[in-house]
Design a protein around this motif. Structure first.
Motif, PDB file in Angstrom:
ATOM      1  N   ALA A  30       0.857  -1.192   0.000  1.00  0.00           N
ATOM      2  CA  ALA A  30       0.000   0.000   0.000  1.00  0.00           C
ATOM      3  C   ALA A  30       0.889   1.237   0.000  1.00  0.00           C
ATOM      4  CB  ALA A  30      -0.925   0.016   1.216  1.00  0.00           C
ATOM      5  N   GLY A  31       0.671   2.116  -0.978  1.00  0.00           N
ATOM      6  CA  GLY A  31       1.453   3.334  -1.068  1.00  0.00           C
ATOM      7  C   GLY A  31       0.935   4.407  -0.121  1.00  0.00           C
ATOM      8  N   ILE A  32       1.863   5.217   0.378  1.00  0.00           N
ATOM      9  CA  ILE A  32       1.502   6.361   1.213  1.00  0.00           C
ATOM     10  C   ILE A  32       1.710   7.619   0.391  1.00  0.00           C
ATOM     11  CG2 ILE A  32       1.908   7.606   3.368  1.00  0.00           C
ATOM     12  CD1 ILE A  32       3.169   5.118   4.508  1.00  0.00           C
ATOM     13  N   CYS A  33       0.680   8.442   0.260  1.00  0.00           N
ATOM     14  CA  CYS A  33       0.822   9.683  -0.496  1.00  0.00           C
ATOM     15  C   CYS A  33       0.488  10.867   0.403  1.00  0.00           C
ATOM     16  CB  CYS A  33      -0.042   9.664  -1.756  1.00  0.00           C
ATOM     17  SG  CYS A  33      -1.755  10.120  -1.502  1.00  0.00           S
ATOM     18  N   MET A  34       0.613  12.069  -0.158  1.00  0.00           N
ATOM     19  CA  MET A  34       0.363  13.266   0.637  1.00  0.00           C
ATOM     20  C   MET A  34      -1.067  13.329   1.150  1.00  0.00           C
ATOM     21  SD  MET A  34       3.072  14.905   1.204  1.00  0.00           S
ATOM     22  CE  MET A  34       2.352  16.430   1.835  1.00  0.00           C
ATOM     23  N   SER A  35      -2.018  12.740   0.426  1.00  0.00           N
ATOM     24  CA  SER A  35      -3.398  12.715   0.916  1.00  0.00           C
ATOM     25  C   SER A  35      -3.504  11.935   2.216  1.00  0.00           C
ATOM     26  CB  SER A  35      -4.323  12.104  -0.140  1.00  0.00           C
ATOM     27  OG  SER A  35      -4.396  12.912  -1.286  1.00  0.00           O
ATOM     28  N   ASP A  36      -2.732  10.849   2.331  1.00  0.00           N
ATOM     29  CA  ASP A  36      -2.728  10.076   3.578  1.00  0.00           C
ATOM     30  C   ASP A  36      -2.111  10.890   4.713  1.00  0.00           C
ATOM     31  OD1 ASP A  36      -3.765   7.614   2.390  1.00  0.00           O
ATOM     32  OD2 ASP A  36      -1.829   7.500   1.383  1.00  0.00           O
ATOM     33  N   ARG A  37      -1.077  11.630   4.391  1.00  0.00           N
ATOM     34  CA  ARG A  37      -0.477  12.497   5.407  1.00  0.00           C
ATOM     35  C   ARG A  37      -1.475  13.563   5.857  1.00  0.00           C
ATOM     36  NH1 ARG A  37       4.867  13.819   7.126  1.00  0.00           N
ATOM     37  NH2 ARG A  37       5.081  16.000   7.774  1.00  0.00           N
ATOM     38  N   GLU A  38      -2.249  14.094   4.907  1.00  0.00           N
ATOM     39  CA  GLU A  38      -3.276  15.077   5.254  1.00  0.00           C
ATOM     40  C   GLU A  38      -4.323  14.470   6.191  1.00  0.00           C
ATOM     41  OE1 GLU A  38      -4.814  16.373   1.564  1.00  0.00           O
ATOM     42  OE2 GLU A  38      -3.050  17.562   1.028  1.00  0.00           O
ATOM     43  N   VAL A  39      -4.719  13.228   5.918  1.00  0.00           N
ATOM     44  CA  VAL A  39      -5.666  12.543   6.795  1.00  0.00           C
ATOM     45  C   VAL A  39      -5.071  12.420   8.193  1.00  0.00           C
ATOM     46  CG1 VAL A  39      -6.754  10.308   7.278  1.00  0.00           C
ATOM     47  CG2 VAL A  39      -6.867  11.287   4.983  1.00  0.00           C
ATOM     48  N   GLU A  62      -4.017   3.598  -2.165  1.00  0.00           N
ATOM     49  CA  GLU A  62      -3.135   3.092  -3.215  1.00  0.00           C
ATOM     50  C   GLU A  62      -2.667   1.704  -2.775  1.00  0.00           C
ATOM     51  OE1 GLU A  62       0.176   5.695  -3.673  1.00  0.00           O
ATOM     52  OE2 GLU A  62      -1.022   7.494  -3.984  1.00  0.00           O
ATOM     53  N   TRP A  63      -3.096   0.658  -3.475  1.00  0.00           N
ATOM     54  CA  TRP A  63      -2.763  -0.672  -2.975  1.00  0.00           C
ATOM     55  C   TRP A  63      -2.846  -1.716  -4.073  1.00  0.00           C
ATOM     56  CZ3 TRP A  63      -6.449  -4.383  -3.660  1.00  0.00           C
ATOM     57  CH2 TRP A  63      -7.768  -3.943  -3.869  1.00  0.00           C
ATOM     58  N   ASP A  97       1.682 -12.744 -13.574  1.00  0.00           N
ATOM     59  CA  ASP A  97       3.076 -12.444 -13.264  1.00  0.00           C
ATOM     60  C   ASP A  97       3.292 -10.986 -12.847  1.00  0.00           C
ATOM     61  OD1 ASP A  97       2.589 -11.248 -15.690  1.00  0.00           O
ATOM     62  OD2 ASP A  97       4.392 -12.019 -16.692  1.00  0.00           O
ATOM     63  N   ALA A  98       2.230 -10.273 -12.524  1.00  0.00           N
ATOM     64  CA  ALA A  98       2.332  -8.861 -12.174  1.00  0.00           C
ATOM     65  C   ALA A  98       3.173  -8.655 -10.915  1.00  0.00           C
ATOM     66  CB  ALA A  98       0.944  -8.260 -11.964  1.00  0.00           C
ATOM     67  N   ASP A  99       3.969  -7.595 -10.915  1.00  0.00           N
ATOM     68  CA  ASP A  99       4.745  -7.178  -9.752  1.00  0.00           C
ATOM     69  C   ASP A  99       3.812  -6.390  -8.832  1.00  0.00           C
ATOM     70  OD1 ASP A  99       6.411  -6.015  -7.894  1.00  0.00           O
ATOM     71  OD2 ASP A  99       7.674  -4.958  -9.345  1.00  0.00           O
ATOM     72  N   LEU A 100       3.441  -6.978  -7.707  1.00  0.00           N
ATOM     73  CA  LEU A 100       2.471  -6.331  -6.831  1.00  0.00           C
ATOM     74  C   LEU A 100       3.052  -5.112  -6.121  1.00  0.00           C
ATOM     75  CD1 LEU A 100       0.496  -9.353  -5.332  1.00  0.00           C
ATOM     76  CD2 LEU A 100      -0.278  -7.680  -7.017  1.00  0.00           C
ATOM     77  N   ARG A 101       4.356  -5.036  -5.935  1.00  0.00           N
ATOM     78  CA  ARG A 101       4.962  -3.819  -5.385  1.00  0.00           C
ATOM     79  C   ARG A 101       4.667  -2.649  -6.319  1.00  0.00           C
ATOM     80  NH1 ARG A 101       9.735  -3.396  -6.145  1.00  0.00           N
ATOM     81  NH2 ARG A 101      10.447  -1.950  -4.516  1.00  0.00           N
ATOM     82  N   ALA A 102       4.967  -2.832  -7.591  1.00  0.00           N
ATOM     83  CA  ALA A 102       4.747  -1.772  -8.573  1.00  0.00           C
ATOM     84  C   ALA A 102       3.261  -1.489  -8.747  1.00  0.00           C
ATOM     85  CB  ALA A 102       5.373  -2.158  -9.908  1.00  0.00           C
ATOM     86  N   ALA A 103       2.445  -2.531  -8.707  1.00  0.00           N
ATOM     87  CA  ALA A 103       1.010  -2.376  -8.944  1.00  0.00           C
ATOM     88  C   ALA A 103       0.340  -1.522  -7.878  1.00  0.00           C
ATOM     89  CB  ALA A 103       0.334  -3.743  -9.008  1.00  0.00           C
ATOM     90  N   ALA A 104       0.966  -1.377  -6.704  1.00  0.00           N
ATOM     91  CA  ALA A 104       0.392  -0.527  -5.662  1.00  0.00           C
ATOM     92  C   ALA A 104       0.291   0.922  -6.109  1.00  0.00           C
ATOM     93  CB  ALA A 104       1.225  -0.629  -4.385  1.00  0.00           C
ATOM     94  N   LEU A 105       1.029   1.280  -7.166  1.00  0.00           N
ATOM     95  CA  LEU A 105       1.006   2.651  -7.670  1.00  0.00           C
ATOM     96  C   LEU A 105       0.018   2.831  -8.826  1.00  0.00           C
ATOM     97  CD1 LEU A 105       3.717   2.480  -6.054  1.00  0.00           C
ATOM     98  CD2 LEU A 105       4.572   4.239  -7.598  1.00  0.00           C
ATOM     99  N   LEU A 106      -0.824   1.851  -9.058  1.00  0.00           N
ATOM    100  CA  LEU A 106      -1.774   1.990 -10.165  1.00  0.00           C
ATOM    101  C   LEU A 106      -2.890   2.981  -9.858  1.00  0.00           C
ATOM    102  CD1 LEU A 106      -1.938  -1.622 -11.613  1.00  0.00           C
ATOM    103  CD2 LEU A 106      -1.136   0.457 -12.745  1.00  0.00           C
ATOM    104  N   GLU A 107      -3.131   3.288  -8.583  1.00  0.00           N
ATOM    105  CA  GLU A 107      -4.128   4.321  -8.294  1.00  0.00           C
ATOM    106  C   GLU A 107      -3.654   5.694  -8.785  1.00  0.00           C
ATOM    107  OE1 GLU A 107      -6.338   7.499  -6.396  1.00  0.00           O
ATOM    108  OE2 GLU A 107      -4.210   7.059  -6.119  1.00  0.00           O
ATOM    109  N   LEU A 140       6.144   2.679   0.647  1.00  0.00           N
ATOM    110  CA  LEU A 140       5.147   1.617   0.731  1.00  0.00           C
ATOM    111  C   LEU A 140       5.054   1.063   2.138  1.00  0.00           C
ATOM    112  CD1 LEU A 140       5.856  -0.673  -2.399  1.00  0.00           C
ATOM    113  CD2 LEU A 140       4.273   1.269  -2.230  1.00  0.00           C
ATOM    114  N   LEU A 141       3.848   0.650   2.520  1.00  0.00           N
ATOM    115  CA  LEU A 141       3.648  -0.236   3.663  1.00  0.00           C
ATOM    116  C   LEU A 141       3.493  -1.650   3.111  1.00  0.00           C
ATOM    117  CD1 LEU A 141       1.145   1.600   6.040  1.00  0.00           C
ATOM    118  CD2 LEU A 141       3.622   1.337   6.329  1.00  0.00           C
ATOM    119  N   ARG A 142       4.184  -2.597   3.745  1.00  0.00           N
ATOM    120  CA  ARG A 142       4.096  -3.992   3.325  1.00  0.00           C
ATOM    121  C   ARG A 142       3.565  -4.833   4.476  1.00  0.00           C
ATOM    122  NH1 ARG A 142       7.208  -5.489  -1.062  1.00  0.00           N
ATOM    123  NH2 ARG A 142       5.939  -7.376  -0.940  1.00  0.00           N
TER     124      ARG A 142
END
Length: 336
Positions: A35-44, A63-64, A138-148, A333-335
């Motif tokens: 799960a990605g951490i973005c500025m919106s999460d920091r705002e929350v 983002e996950w 075969d998707a890289d789930l680390r990278a896929a967390a940034l699809l949002e 990322l949070l893992r």
């Protein structure tokens, strides 16, 4: 048992353990991979998000990526075990905006995973199956967390209607900006310029497909040059700057989330230059489909943006790093 980060109120969080939730009718339970951490999460976390767009207590995380662990009644059992991402907006699907394809502008009211509904800073997440966008095996789930954020940029690319051979500028070289560079490079522009005051970020854009990297003060000399300008920073002057960079009859797309007091856009320039200005709020279902498709065929690779990964237990460190100004910090990322 399942763990989750709960923000009870601004500045107050705890790691809780609770029974793993069974998916209801039409739902799936996801085992969160990243799960990605973005500025919106920091705002929350800090309490700076508009009160209409957050509901405390809340499990953040919009983002996950993850894997379908269980399906509820009425859901195709074949989804179990699939790698996936999912839309965050809980659109009704029947209002006029939804019927026209603008599911991110649903008139029923705002509800979104990680802001008003439980998000992905947790071991598990339950979402409606209709929101899923399954990924290749075969998707890289680390990278896929940034699809949002990639879906937001896909919405901006749609709004900008870029055409091959155009001169394009991307204002801001953070996560959104670098993803924009990747997607826009696939449209064969005549020139693709990344603009950011941080030299390291602007230079990183070159490896993502930009032809040029400029600081804002250098870009001023190229006012009126670009057919399309995609603004991604949400800084106090970047909306105004983006309009100055656009040529007469050009197009500007604003994706940054601006704070009150940001510099306004000169209406005289808008009228005399006949600019088309669009804004983007989240992403529609079709924009999500664009981003997932681009990721699946290799046009979009968010993995190089990831610089830090933390377990749930170190959420406090992770959220402090986001927005800290550390030049080495990219996507965190949070893992679980």
């Amino acid at each position: 048992m399942s763990r989750a980060i709960v923000v009870d109120e601004p500045g107050v969080f705890r790691l809780v353990r609770r029974e793993t939730q069974e998916p209801g009718r039409g739902e799936v339970r996801i085992r969160v991979a990243a799960a990605g951490i973005c500025m919106s999460d920091r705002e929350v976390y800090q309490g700076h998000r508009d009160a209409d767009y957050v509901r405390y207590p809340v499990v953040p995380g919009h983002e996950w990526s993850g894997t379908v662990e269980a399906v509820g009644e009425g859901v195709d059992p074949a989804l179990a075990g699939r790698k996936t991402v999912a839309e965050g907006f809980r659109a009704c699907g029947v209002c006029e905006r939804c019927r026209e394809g603008d599911t991110n502008l649903c008139t029923r009211g705002y509800d979104e995973t990680g802001f008003t509904l439980p998000g992905a800073f947790a071991d598990h997440l339950t979402v409606p199956a209709r929101l899923l966008h399954p990924l290749p095996d075969d998707a890289d789930l680390r990278a896929a967390a940034l699809l949002e954020p990639a879906a937001v940029i896909a919405a901006a690319v749609r709004a900008g209607a870029s055409r091959p051979g155009e001169r394009i500028a991307v204002v801001g070289a953070g996560t959104l900006g670098l993803l924009a560079v990747q997607l826009l490079a696939a449209h064969s522009p005549a020139v693709l310029t990344a603009i950011d005051p941080r030299e390291s970020r602007a230079q990183q854009a070159l490896s993502f497909g930009a032809d040029e990297a400029r600081a804002p003060e250098e870009a001023v000399a190229h006012a009126g040059r670009y057919d399309l300008v995609v603004e991604t920073a949400g800084a106090p002057t970047t909306a105004q700057d983006a309009c100055l960079l656009a040529r007469r009859g050009g197009r500007v797309v604003l994706t940054g989330m601006f704070a009150p007091g940001a510099a306004g856009i000169d209406p005289v320039r808008l009228s005399l230059s006949q600019l088309t200005v669009r804004s983007v709020f989240g992403a529609s279902s079709s924009a999500w489909a664009d981003a997932v498709r681009a990721f699946g065929i290799g046009l979009l690779d968010p993995a190089p943006l990831i610089t830090h990964e933390y377990p749930l237990e170190r959420f406090g460190e992770a959220i402090a790093l986001v927005g800290s100004g550390d030049p080495k910090a990219g996507k965190v990322l949070l893992r679980p």
